[in-house]
Design a protein around this motif. Structure first.
Motif, PDB file in Angstrom:
ATOM      1  N   TRP A 105       0.708  -1.404  -0.047  1.00  0.00           N
ATOM      2  CA  TRP A 105      -0.210   0.068   0.080  1.00  0.00           C
ATOM      3  C   TRP A 105       1.020   1.119   0.146  1.00  0.00           C
ATOM      4  O   TRP A 105       0.481   2.049  -0.815  1.00  0.00           O
ATOM      5  CB  TRP A 105      -1.081  -0.255   1.092  1.00  0.00           C
ATOM      6  CG  TRP A 105      -1.934   1.281   1.135  1.00  0.00           C
ATOM      7  CD1 TRP A 105      -1.464   2.318   2.157  1.00  0.00           C
ATOM      8  CD2 TRP A 105      -2.938   1.631   0.583  1.00  0.00           C
ATOM      9  NE1 TRP A 105      -2.513   3.409   1.714  1.00  0.00           N
ATOM     10  CE2 TRP A 105      -3.320   2.815   0.626  1.00  0.00           C
ATOM     11  CE3 TRP A 105      -3.651   0.727  -0.570  1.00  0.00           C
ATOM     12  CZ2 TRP A 105      -4.470   3.442   0.201  1.00  0.00           C
ATOM     13  CZ3 TRP A 105      -4.757   1.447  -1.044  1.00  0.00           C
ATOM     14  CH2 TRP A 105      -5.287   2.673  -0.574  1.00  0.00           C
ATOM     15  N   ASP A 106       2.033   1.384   0.878  1.00  0.00           N
ATOM     16  CA  ASP A 106       2.863   2.425   1.120  1.00  0.00           C
ATOM     17  C   ASP A 106       3.263   2.829  -0.500  1.00  0.00           C
ATOM     18  O   ASP A 106       3.680   3.875  -0.781  1.00  0.00           O
ATOM     19  CB  ASP A 106       3.761   2.189   1.810  1.00  0.00           C
ATOM     20  CG  ASP A 106       3.374   2.211   3.307  1.00  0.00           C
ATOM     21  OD1 ASP A 106       2.373   2.710   3.548  1.00  0.00           O
ATOM     22  OD2 ASP A 106       4.089   1.571   4.130  1.00  0.00           O
ATOM     23  N   PHE A 107       3.504   1.854  -1.386  1.00  0.00           N
ATOM     24  CA  PHE A 107       4.008   1.903  -2.741  1.00  0.00           C
ATOM     25  C   PHE A 107       3.029   2.337  -3.842  1.00  0.00           C
ATOM     26  O   PHE A 107       3.254   3.296  -4.312  1.00  0.00           O
ATOM     27  CB  PHE A 107       4.582   0.795  -3.330  1.00  0.00           C
ATOM     28  CG  PHE A 107       5.206   0.677  -4.445  1.00  0.00           C
ATOM     29  CD1 PHE A 107       6.461   1.340  -4.806  1.00  0.00           C
ATOM     30  CD2 PHE A 107       4.631   0.530  -5.628  1.00  0.00           C
ATOM     31  CE1 PHE A 107       6.980   1.545  -6.093  1.00  0.00           C
ATOM     32  CE2 PHE A 107       5.131   0.573  -7.067  1.00  0.00           C
ATOM     33  CZ  PHE A 107       6.275   1.027  -7.069  1.00  0.00           C
ATOM     34  N   VAL A 108       1.953   1.690  -3.705  1.00  0.00           N
ATOM     35  CA  VAL A 108       0.622   1.789  -4.793  1.00  0.00           C
ATOM     36  C   VAL A 108       0.132   3.139  -4.566  1.00  0.00           C
ATOM     37  O   VAL A 108      -0.668   3.588  -5.540  1.00  0.00           O
ATOM     38  CB  VAL A 108      -0.110   0.664  -4.942  1.00  0.00           C
ATOM     39  CG1 VAL A 108       0.661  -0.555  -5.339  1.00  0.00           C
ATOM     40  CG2 VAL A 108      -1.016   0.323  -3.930  1.00  0.00           C
ATOM     41  N   SER A 109      -0.138   3.475  -3.282  1.00  0.00           N
ATOM     42  CA  SER A 109      -0.854   4.822  -3.003  1.00  0.00           C
ATOM     43  C   SER A 109      -0.045   6.166  -3.238  1.00  0.00           C
ATOM     44  O   SER A 109      -0.724   7.006  -2.879  1.00  0.00           O
ATOM     45  CB  SER A 109      -1.366   4.590  -1.616  1.00  0.00           C
ATOM     46  OG  SER A 109      -0.486   4.788  -0.619  1.00  0.00           O
ATOM     47  N   VAL A 110       1.175   6.010  -3.565  1.00  0.00           N
ATOM     48  CA  VAL A 110       2.137   7.209  -3.942  1.00  0.00           C
ATOM     49  C   VAL A 110       2.020   7.349  -5.321  1.00  0.00           C
ATOM     50  O   VAL A 110       2.509   6.612  -6.116  1.00  0.00           O
ATOM     51  CB  VAL A 110       3.522   7.072  -3.425  1.00  0.00           C
ATOM     52  CG1 VAL A 110       4.329   8.145  -3.896  1.00  0.00           C
ATOM     53  CG2 VAL A 110       3.466   6.802  -1.870  1.00  0.00           C
ATOM     54  N   PRO A 111       1.324   8.441  -5.639  1.00  0.00           N
ATOM     55  CA  PRO A 111       1.177   9.019  -7.148  1.00  0.00           C
ATOM     56  C   PRO A 111       2.581   8.844  -8.224  1.00  0.00           C
ATOM     57  O   PRO A 111       2.575   8.522  -9.148  1.00  0.00           O
ATOM     58  CB  PRO A 111       0.508  10.183  -7.244  1.00  0.00           C
ATOM     59  CG  PRO A 111      -0.228  10.301  -5.958  1.00  0.00           C
ATOM     60  CD  PRO A 111       0.676   9.437  -4.909  1.00  0.00           C
ATOM     61  N   GLN A 112       3.626   9.400  -7.331  1.00  0.00           N
ATOM     62  CA  GLN A 112       4.908   9.333  -8.056  1.00  0.00           C
ATOM     63  C   GLN A 112       5.307   7.933  -8.412  1.00  0.00           C
ATOM     64  O   GLN A 112       6.039   7.899  -9.610  1.00  0.00           O
ATOM     65  CB  GLN A 112       6.123  10.104  -7.344  1.00  0.00           C
ATOM     66  CG  GLN A 112       5.762  11.662  -7.076  1.00  0.00           C
ATOM     67  CD  GLN A 112       4.721  11.865  -5.879  1.00  0.00           C
ATOM     68  OE1 GLN A 112       4.081  10.900  -5.472  1.00  0.00           O
ATOM     69  NE2 GLN A 112       5.074  12.920  -4.874  1.00  0.00           N
ATOM     70  N   ASN A 113       5.003   6.936  -7.752  1.00  0.00           N
ATOM     71  CA  ASN A 113       5.616   5.821  -8.151  1.00  0.00           C
ATOM     72  C   ASN A 113       4.982   5.020  -9.456  1.00  0.00           C
ATOM     73  O   ASN A 113       5.475   4.208  -9.959  1.00  0.00           O
ATOM     74  CB  ASN A 113       5.184   4.509  -7.089  1.00  0.00           C
ATOM     75  CG  ASN A 113       6.154   4.869  -5.684  1.00  0.00           C
ATOM     76  OD1 ASN A 113       7.145   5.439  -5.898  1.00  0.00           O
ATOM     77  ND2 ASN A 113       5.599   4.578  -4.605  1.00  0.00           N
ATOM     78  N   LEU A 114       3.859   5.688  -9.891  1.00  0.00           N
ATOM     79  CA  LEU A 114       3.276   5.239 -11.406  1.00  0.00           C
ATOM     80  C   LEU A 114       4.277   5.122 -12.287  1.00  0.00           C
ATOM     81  O   LEU A 114       4.263   4.440 -13.247  1.00  0.00           O
ATOM     82  CB  LEU A 114       2.140   5.997 -11.390  1.00  0.00           C
ATOM     83  CG  LEU A 114       1.345   5.698 -12.534  1.00  0.00           C
ATOM     84  CD1 LEU A 114       0.760   4.246 -12.435  1.00  0.00           C
ATOM     85  CD2 LEU A 114      -0.140   6.465 -12.544  1.00  0.00           C
ATOM     86  N   ASN A 115       5.241   6.525 -12.279  1.00  0.00           N
ATOM     87  CA  ASN A 115       6.346   6.630 -13.235  1.00  0.00           C
ATOM     88  C   ASN A 115       7.248   5.408 -13.206  1.00  0.00           C
ATOM     89  O   ASN A 115       7.720   4.946 -14.298  1.00  0.00           O
ATOM     90  CB  ASN A 115       7.332   7.795 -12.730  1.00  0.00           C
ATOM     91  CG  ASN A 115       6.640   8.996 -13.108  1.00  0.00           C
ATOM     92  OD1 ASN A 115       5.860   9.158 -14.034  1.00  0.00           O
ATOM     93  ND2 ASN A 115       7.047  10.203 -12.229  1.00  0.00           N
ATOM     94  N   LYS A 116       7.335   4.489 -11.986  1.00  0.00           N
ATOM     95  CA  LYS A 116       8.328   3.398 -11.958  1.00  0.00           C
ATOM     96  C   LYS A 116       7.714   2.179 -12.352  1.00  0.00           C
ATOM     97  O   LYS A 116       8.389   1.182 -12.929  1.00  0.00           O
ATOM     98  CB  LYS A 116       8.603   3.260 -10.606  1.00  0.00           C
ATOM     99  CG  LYS A 116       9.518   4.222  -9.847  1.00  0.00           C
ATOM    100  CD  LYS A 116       9.621   3.610  -8.355  1.00  0.00           C
ATOM    101  CE  LYS A 116      10.259   5.190  -7.578  1.00  0.00           C
ATOM    102  NZ  LYS A 116      10.456   4.829  -6.226  1.00  0.00           N
ATOM    103  N   ILE A 117       6.540   2.333 -13.017  1.00  0.00           N
ATOM    104  CA  ILE A 117       5.684   0.913 -13.276  1.00  0.00           C
ATOM    105  C   ILE A 117       5.060   1.205 -14.700  1.00  0.00           C
ATOM    106  O   ILE A 117       4.273   0.328 -15.155  1.00  0.00           O
ATOM    107  CB  ILE A 117       4.954   0.360 -12.192  1.00  0.00           C
ATOM    108  CG1 ILE A 117       3.820   1.201 -11.934  1.00  0.00           C
ATOM    109  CG2 ILE A 117       5.577  -0.209 -11.013  1.00  0.00           C
ATOM    110  CD1 ILE A 117       2.666   0.707 -10.963  1.00  0.00           C
TER     111      ILE A 117
END
Length: 163
Positions: A30-42
């Motif tokens: 959750w700590d990863f997927v709920s952070v909008p900036q992480n969308l760039n990584k995937i």
């Protein structure tokens, strides 16, 4: 990955559904997927995905996120999504307000399971432009979405390997 097509009058609605088990606690995922900036990584690099502005550290209901994405044949396309709801630690749903689709609703769900966390993505979408949009979906949109979510699955496996 499950794909379905529904006819509503002469307008088709499509569904993309993907499940993935990742070897970590639900809270950590959750700590990863709920952070909008992480969308760039995937997101595949060829989409040249860019978040405009500075998004907050976590998604919340009513959050508007503005992106630019490179869409084949269309070039740079603006995309504005709204986080419609958040069930903290378990799920959230984003809905396109402006972008390449007539309708886009993406639900992200996390569920504890043996071996880690089951992550489910469900996207309900429509293509604009009537019959021409249906043809485009058949020719390349569906395959592009499948490629994007296959890439996402692979990147998440790389980021969170089985130990």
């Amino acid at each position: 990955m499950l794909k379905q097509k529904y006819a509503v009058g002469i307008i088709f609605m499509y569904r993309l559904f993907q499940k993935q088990i990742l070897p970590l606690k639900r809270e950590k995922l959750w700590d990863f997927v709920s952070v909008p900036q992480n969308l760039n990584k995937i997101t595949p690099p060829d989409l040249a995905f860019k978040i405009k502005g500075t998004p907050p550290e976590a998604a919340y209901p009513g959050l508007l996120l503005e992106y630019e994405v490179k869409v084949p044949l269309l070039g740079w396309t603006p995309w504005l999504t709204e986080i419609k709801y958040v069930n903290e630690g378990y799920s959230f749903m984003d809905e396109q307000r402006v972008g390449p689709y007539k309708l886009w609703m993406h639900t992200h769900r996390l569920e504890e399971t043996d071996g880690g966390t089951l992550m489910t993505d469900e996207i309900i979408y429509q293509i604009p432009y009537g019959i021409f949009g249906s043809i485009a979906h058949f020719l390349f949109v569906r395959r592009t979405l499948e490629r994007i979510f296959r890439y996402r699955r692979e990147k998440l496996d790389e980021l969170f390997p089985v130990t």
